[in-house]
Design a protein around this motif. Structure first.
Motif, PDB file in Angstrom:
ATOM      1  N   THR A 122     -11.533  31.301  -7.257  1.00  0.00           N
ATOM      2  CA  THR A 122     -11.865  30.280  -8.421  1.00  0.00           C
ATOM      3  C   THR A 122     -12.835  30.286  -9.326  1.00  0.00           C
ATOM      4  O   THR A 122     -14.044  29.911  -7.802  1.00  0.00           O
ATOM      5  CB  THR A 122     -10.825  29.056  -8.007  1.00  0.00           C
ATOM      6  OG1 THR A 122      -9.969  29.192  -7.465  1.00  0.00           O
ATOM      7  CG2 THR A 122     -10.673  27.527  -8.986  1.00  0.00           C
ATOM      8  N   THR A 123     -12.854  30.317 -10.378  1.00  0.00           N
ATOM      9  CA  THR A 123     -14.409  29.556 -10.478  1.00  0.00           C
ATOM     10  C   THR A 123     -14.437  28.801 -12.036  1.00  0.00           C
ATOM     11  O   THR A 123     -12.954  28.146 -12.265  1.00  0.00           O
ATOM     12  CB  THR A 123     -15.027  30.906 -11.502  1.00  0.00           C
ATOM     13  OG1 THR A 123     -14.235  31.199 -12.174  1.00  0.00           O
ATOM     14  CG2 THR A 123     -15.636  31.619  -9.943  1.00  0.00           C
ATOM     15  N   THR A 124     -15.671  28.019 -12.272  1.00  0.00           N
ATOM     16  CA  THR A 124     -15.091  26.841 -13.767  1.00  0.00           C
ATOM     17  C   THR A 124     -16.116  27.440 -14.739  1.00  0.00           C
ATOM     18  O   THR A 124     -17.146  27.945 -14.507  1.00  0.00           O
ATOM     19  CB  THR A 124     -15.390  25.583 -12.901  1.00  0.00           C
ATOM     20  OG1 THR A 124     -16.319  25.609 -12.552  1.00  0.00           O
ATOM     21  CG2 THR A 124     -14.465  25.184 -11.790  1.00  0.00           C
ATOM     22  N   LEU A 125     -15.630  26.960 -15.488  1.00  0.00           N
ATOM     23  CA  LEU A 125     -16.692  27.635 -17.046  1.00  0.00           C
ATOM     24  C   LEU A 125     -17.325  26.127 -17.206  1.00  0.00           C
ATOM     25  O   LEU A 125     -18.210  25.735 -18.211  1.00  0.00           O
ATOM     26  CB  LEU A 125     -15.794  27.678 -18.377  1.00  0.00           C
ATOM     27  CG  LEU A 125     -14.724  28.403 -17.603  1.00  0.00           C
ATOM     28  CD1 LEU A 125     -14.327  28.480 -19.682  1.00  0.00           C
ATOM     29  CD2 LEU A 125     -15.922  29.552 -17.511  1.00  0.00           C
ATOM     30  N   GLY A 126     -17.940  25.323 -16.259  1.00  0.00           N
ATOM     31  CA  GLY A 126     -18.216  23.510 -17.016  1.00  0.00           C
ATOM     32  C   GLY A 126     -18.074  22.674 -16.888  1.00  0.00           C
ATOM     33  O   GLY A 126     -16.705  22.567 -18.047  1.00  0.00           O
TER      34      GLY A 126
END
Ligand code: ADP
Ligand code: ASP
Ligand code: MG
Length: 449
Positions: free
Chosen positions: A202-206
């Motif tokens: 999982t990654t996040t966009l800020g």
């Protein structure tokens, strides 16, 4: 197809989710509904790894309980216990919560938190809000599909501020989307803010990244409009938390909004507009608390000859001046300095390079501030930490005699940082005078809107 994004306050509780249902029920078009986490939940989730690493079990379990209680409450307020979807929905929410507990406890055990684990933890906010909303729609017999944004948005492994791989993402999107159907349904619910890297992490966009997700989906699904539903009437003449007499701007250009967000207005994630501009998809900013309001339409160009002011924003900034007179090649020296700022990912608001000096205005919150002496030990510089930037945005502003207006209003405590752009005029003032200047500038905007 429409993309509708609802921010944290627009999905904060059962009443808010009911309003979202009203809004989406009005359209017959295919819709992709992108939700943020319930208001305040992302902040709470972000404290968990910190408590876990510091073995603060009381705060950790209090926070987990708060998160659990909040989501189960919203769910119970939305779906009656005798509804056929109640047990299924409750099980789905409980299993997400259990996963969150387990994941947090693994950090507690290892006393180690990484950007990767932080992204995973924070994703539960959006996973929970969208799961609740999906079952709420099911309970109302509204056919919809829940999509895991991590299968749609493929990103790099920069977990806190991931870069989207549009080519890869579009492959996944083609698979689930054909003609105007999303897996056989005209309505799909997905999460803002999150994606996944090549390995499925999982990654996040800020922070505030759900706006960005909406615009990315707009481009990937080739939608004809992106709607950003929030808790104010649209983009306003200034920050309503700072100034009372604000108005809604009916139409703005992409470039203006980009400047506004970049120079401090919280209303939209600064990168939101890029995918939309690239695909010429109009964006509307609308009020989920009052859907009768017109909102703000953001378009490529407004046809207008006259200068028009639209909005004003204030941000704290640091001004640093590097004298360049002693260098034979001042451009080379300036680029060397700028490279250091670039490497440290400093948010630069404004730069001017002249033979005598390089002046950089940058965000007060940037880490580089603590390292300046170390980074520039052999280069002289002058630092001013007492300033704010006040930026006016609009169109044809190169034709606007801002000085004359301020003179008429007897405002003198400011300097002009830049007035050569057509969509912005950047002013500076001491931090304690900045709010007053912003208020006066807002009066000016409201008067001539
Ligand atoms: P959401 O949760 O819907 O993403 P945000 O809190 O991120 O909403 O952004 C909306 C908020 O931005 C508004 O509630 C408002 O207080 C703030 N804001 C700051 N400047 C402006 C502006 N110029 N126009 C509109 N809202 C603004
Ligand atoms: N929930 C995320 C945040 O609070 C993303 C968003 O709301 O846009 O930053
Ligand atoms: Mg936001």
């Amino acid at each position: 197809m429409l993309i509708l994004k609802f921010g944290g306050t627009s999905v904060k509780d059962a009443n808010a989710m009911n309003r979202v249902l009203d809004i989406i029920s009005k359209s017959q078009e295919t819709q992709l509904v992108v939700l943020s986490a319930c208001s305040g939940i992302t902040d709470k989730l972000l404290t968990l790894p910190h408590y876990a690493v510091n073995n603060n079990k009381i705060a950790l379990y209090d926070t987990l309980e708060f998160i659990q209680y909040h989501h189960l409450n919203v769910f119970n307020d939305l779906i009656a216990s005798d509804n056929e979807y109640y047990l299924l929905g409750k099980k789905a929410i409980e299993s997400l919560l259990e996963e969150l507990y387990k994941f947090t406890e693994s950090i507690l055990f290892l006393k180690e938190s990484t950007p990767k684990s932080l992204a995973r933890i924070v994703s539960f906010g959006e996973l929970l809000s969208t799961t609740i909303f999906h079952y709420f729609l099911n309970s109302k017999k509204i056919n919809n599909v829940w999509l895991d944004a991590r299968y749609l948005l493929k990103t790099d492994s920069n977990f806190q501020s991931a870069k989207v791989n549009f080519e890869e993402s579009s492959k996944f999107i083609q698979k689930i989307y054909s003609k105007d159907l999303i897996q056989g349904s005209k309505l799909a619910i997905t999460q803002g803010f999150i994606g996944a890297d090549e390995l499925g992490n999982t990654t996040t966009l800020g922070r505030g990244g759900s706006d960005y997700s909406a615009a990315i989906f707009g481009k990937l699904f080739n939608s004809n409009e992106v709607q950003i539903w929030t808790d104010v009437n649209g983009i306003l003449t200034t920050d309503p938390r700072e100034v009372e007499d604000v108005r809604t701007i009916p139409v703005m250009e992409f470039d203006e909004v980009r400047t506004l967000s970049y120079l401090g207005a919280k209303v939209l994630h600064p990168q939101t507009l890029i995918p939309a501009v690239e695909s010429s998809i109009p964006i509307k900013v609308l009020n989920s608390m009052d859907a009768t309001q017109q909102g703000t339409l953001i378009v490529n160009r407004i046809i207008e000859e006259k200068p028009v002011l639209h909005s004003v924003v204030k941000t704290d900034a640091v001004k640093i001046i590097f004298p360049l007179t002693q260098y034979d090649n001042f451009v080379h020296k300036a680029l060397e300095i700028l490279n250091v700022f670039e490497k440290s990912k400093t948010t630069i608001f404004f730069i001017s390079i002249l033979p005598d000096a390089l002046t950089i205005w940058f965000a007060h919150s940037c880490n580089i501030l603590n390292d300046l002496d170390k980074l520039f030990h052999s280069t002289f510089f002058d630092l001013d930490l007492s300033l704010s930037l006040i930026t006016l945005v609009g169109i044809n502003l190169e034709k606007l005699a801002i000085k004359k207006f301020f003179e008429e209003m007897e405002i003198t405590d400011y300097s002009i940082v830049s007035n050569s752009s057509s969509n912005n005029i950047i002013l500076s003032s001491s931090r304690n005078k900045a709010k007053e200047l912003m208020k006066v500038a807002n009066e000016l905007v409201v008067k001539y809107l």
